[in-house]
Design an enzyme around this catalytic site. Sequence first.
Site, PDB file in Angstrom:
ATOM      1  N   ALA A 193       1.176   2.993  -2.139  1.00 30.70           N
ATOM      2  CA  ALA A 193       2.079   3.703  -3.042  1.00 30.70           C
ATOM      3  C   ALA A 193       1.465   4.989  -3.614  1.00 30.70           C
ATOM      4  O   ALA A 193       2.176   5.938  -3.925  1.00 30.70           O
ATOM      5  CB  ALA A 193       2.510   2.778  -4.170  1.00 30.70           C
ATOM      6  N   HIS A 246       5.693  -3.242   5.090  1.00 29.61           N
ATOM      7  CA  HIS A 246       6.605  -3.855   4.124  1.00 29.61           C
ATOM      8  C   HIS A 246       8.058  -3.421   4.315  1.00 29.61           C
ATOM      9  O   HIS A 246       8.860  -3.497   3.389  1.00 29.61           O
ATOM     10  CB  HIS A 246       6.113  -3.574   2.688  1.00 29.61           C
ATOM     11  CG  HIS A 246       4.789  -4.235   2.397  1.00 29.61           C
ATOM     12  ND1 HIS A 246       3.958  -3.859   1.361  1.00 29.61           N
ATOM     13  CD2 HIS A 246       4.155  -5.269   3.025  1.00 29.61           C
ATOM     14  CE1 HIS A 246       2.875  -4.636   1.368  1.00 29.61           C
ATOM     15  NE2 HIS A 246       2.975  -5.480   2.373  1.00 29.61           N
ATOM     16  N   CYS A 280      28.168  -8.648   4.604  1.00 28.97           N
ATOM     17  CA  CYS A 280      28.420  -8.347   6.017  1.00 28.97           C
ATOM     18  C   CYS A 280      29.891  -8.677   6.319  1.00 28.97           C
ATOM     19  O   CYS A 280      30.564  -9.373   5.542  1.00 28.97           O
ATOM     20  CB  CYS A 280      27.491  -9.228   6.831  1.00 28.97           C
ATOM     21  SG  CYS A 280      27.684  -9.122   8.594  1.00 28.97           S
TER      22      CYS A 280
HETATM   23  P1  OAD Z   1      -0.780  -0.151  -5.994  1.00 28.29           P
HETATM   24  O1  OAD Z   1       0.085   0.287  -7.109  1.00 28.29           O
HETATM   25  O2  OAD Z   1      -1.376  -1.512  -6.053  1.00 28.29           O
HETATM   26  O3  OAD Z   1      -1.990   0.863  -5.830  1.00 28.29           O
HETATM   27  C1  OAD Z   1      -1.787   2.239  -5.795  1.00 28.29           C
HETATM   28  C2  OAD Z   1      -3.131   2.901  -5.985  1.00 28.29           C
HETATM   29  O4  OAD Z   1      -2.969   4.288  -5.785  1.00 28.29           O
HETATM   30  C3  OAD Z   1      -3.700   2.723  -7.389  1.00 28.29           C
HETATM   31  O5  OAD Z   1      -5.021   2.205  -7.297  1.00 28.29           O
HETATM   32  C4  OAD Z   1      -3.704   4.135  -7.987  1.00 28.29           C
HETATM   33  O6  OAD Z   1      -4.865   4.406  -8.747  1.00 28.29           O
HETATM   34  C5  OAD Z   1      -3.704   4.995  -6.754  1.00 28.29           C
HETATM   35  N1  OAD Z   1      -3.024   6.294  -6.890  1.00 28.29           N
HETATM   36  C6  OAD Z   1      -1.872   6.591  -7.526  1.00 28.29           C
HETATM   37  N2  OAD Z   1      -1.512   7.865  -7.317  1.00 28.29           N
HETATM   38  C7  OAD Z   1      -2.483   8.402  -6.532  1.00 28.29           C
HETATM   39  C8  OAD Z   1      -2.708   9.692  -5.958  1.00 28.29           C
HETATM   40  N3  OAD Z   1      -1.846  10.691  -6.133  1.00 28.29           N
HETATM   41  N4  OAD Z   1      -3.806   9.874  -5.208  1.00 28.29           N
HETATM   42  C9  OAD Z   1      -4.697   8.854  -5.007  1.00 28.29           C
HETATM   43  N5  OAD Z   1      -4.540   7.627  -5.520  1.00 28.29           N
HETATM   44  C10 OAD Z   1      -3.452   7.390  -6.260  1.00 28.29           C
HETATM   45  O7  OAD Z   1       0.064   0.076  -4.652  1.00 28.29           O
HETATM   46  P2  OAD Z   1      -0.190  -0.520  -3.200  1.00 28.29           P
HETATM   47  O8  OAD Z   1      -1.628  -0.734  -2.955  1.00 28.29           O
HETATM   48  O9  OAD Z   1       0.583   0.302  -2.259  1.00 28.29           O
HETATM   49  O10 OAD Z   1       4.431  -4.710  -1.806  1.00 28.29           O
HETATM   50  O11 OAD Z   1       0.526  -1.918  -3.339  1.00 28.29           O
HETATM   51  C11 OAD Z   1       0.679  -2.707  -2.230  1.00 28.29           C
HETATM   52  C12 OAD Z   1       1.937  -3.518  -2.308  1.00 28.29           C
HETATM   53  O12 OAD Z   1       2.054  -4.126  -3.584  1.00 28.29           O
HETATM   54  C13 OAD Z   1       3.218  -2.720  -2.203  1.00 28.29           C
HETATM   55  O13 OAD Z   1       3.537  -2.374  -0.888  1.00 28.29           O
HETATM   56  C14 OAD Z   1       4.228  -3.655  -2.770  1.00 28.29           C
HETATM   57  C15 OAD Z   1       3.450  -4.126  -3.975  1.00 28.29           C
HETATM   58  O14 OAD Z   1       3.752  -5.380  -4.423  1.00 28.29           O
HETATM   59  C16 OAD Z   1       5.498  -5.525  -1.888  1.00 28.29           C
HETATM   60  O15 OAD Z   1       6.329  -5.399  -2.756  1.00 28.29           O
HETATM   61  C17 OAD Z   1       5.550  -6.581  -0.832  1.00 28.29           C
END
Ligand code: OAD
Length: 246
Positions: A22, A118, A150
Amino acid sequence: RKIKECAKHVQSATRIAVLSGAGISTESGIPDFRSTDGLWQNSEVREAITRSCFSRQPERFYYYFSQLFLSWSDIKPNQGHQALADLEKKLGKWVGIATQNIDGLHQEAGSTNIVELHGNLRYAVCQKCGTTKSMNGIKEKIQQKIVPLCDCGGILKPKVVLFGDPLDMQEFRKAQVWMSQADLIFCLGSSLTVTPANTLLSHRRNDSTLVIINLEPTVYDEEADFLFQGLVGEILPVLVSYSQKV
Ligand code: OAD
């Protein structure tokens, strides 16, 4: 200096695998999940966006889903997405992106090898007959708080992976192979806390270079050959442009 050193590795790499989260899309205006202003800070939201809520209370699921994911307007890829597309298009690298995001921004930026771990927001699938419908056709209904059905009467579910849902194993295996073949791996904007997405890193070759770019510490920082704590949209374009020159 670190960035120039890392750029040399990018330049000499032929196959690059990416695990994005994200955080690569926050600079496009989409909130992430686990930052202090992330979506999961609200426990009601966290509980609503799950398979069990969808099955038991689809109205409640769709209420939050619509607010969170169908309200994005004018969302565009940012320099981070663009830099990845440039790696492929301008530097001629083979790049495979396994993304945890459902926003479709890697495709929009021009990257071509993408696994959406996802799912995505483009389609919805009937829970009864399995028919796939375009999300565009049902978006308005959802926004009017009508649970989309549907033609067969079954409930349509967005083609996203919710907590409690399995991943598409065929796609997941493709991402595992990309990781195992890559000589350089980028982890971009992900806390790397969510399984099984983060287990992809266990498939990397011993001699591959692991580059993590994330604002906050991640679970895999100790394994990184290069760790940049900062914005993907600032650091990645510099890295890519240096690797064109070194
Ligand atoms: P997270 O919200 O867990 O992590 C996002 C990371 O990106 C955080 O550690 C922030 O510090 C960092 N961050 C934010 N903006 C940034 C930027 N501009 N540059 C660099 N870093 C930045 O999100 P994910 O790891 O994607 O799944 O989460 C994984 C999954 O958890 C998602 O796909 C979703 C969620 O639950 C489901 O819903 C199944």
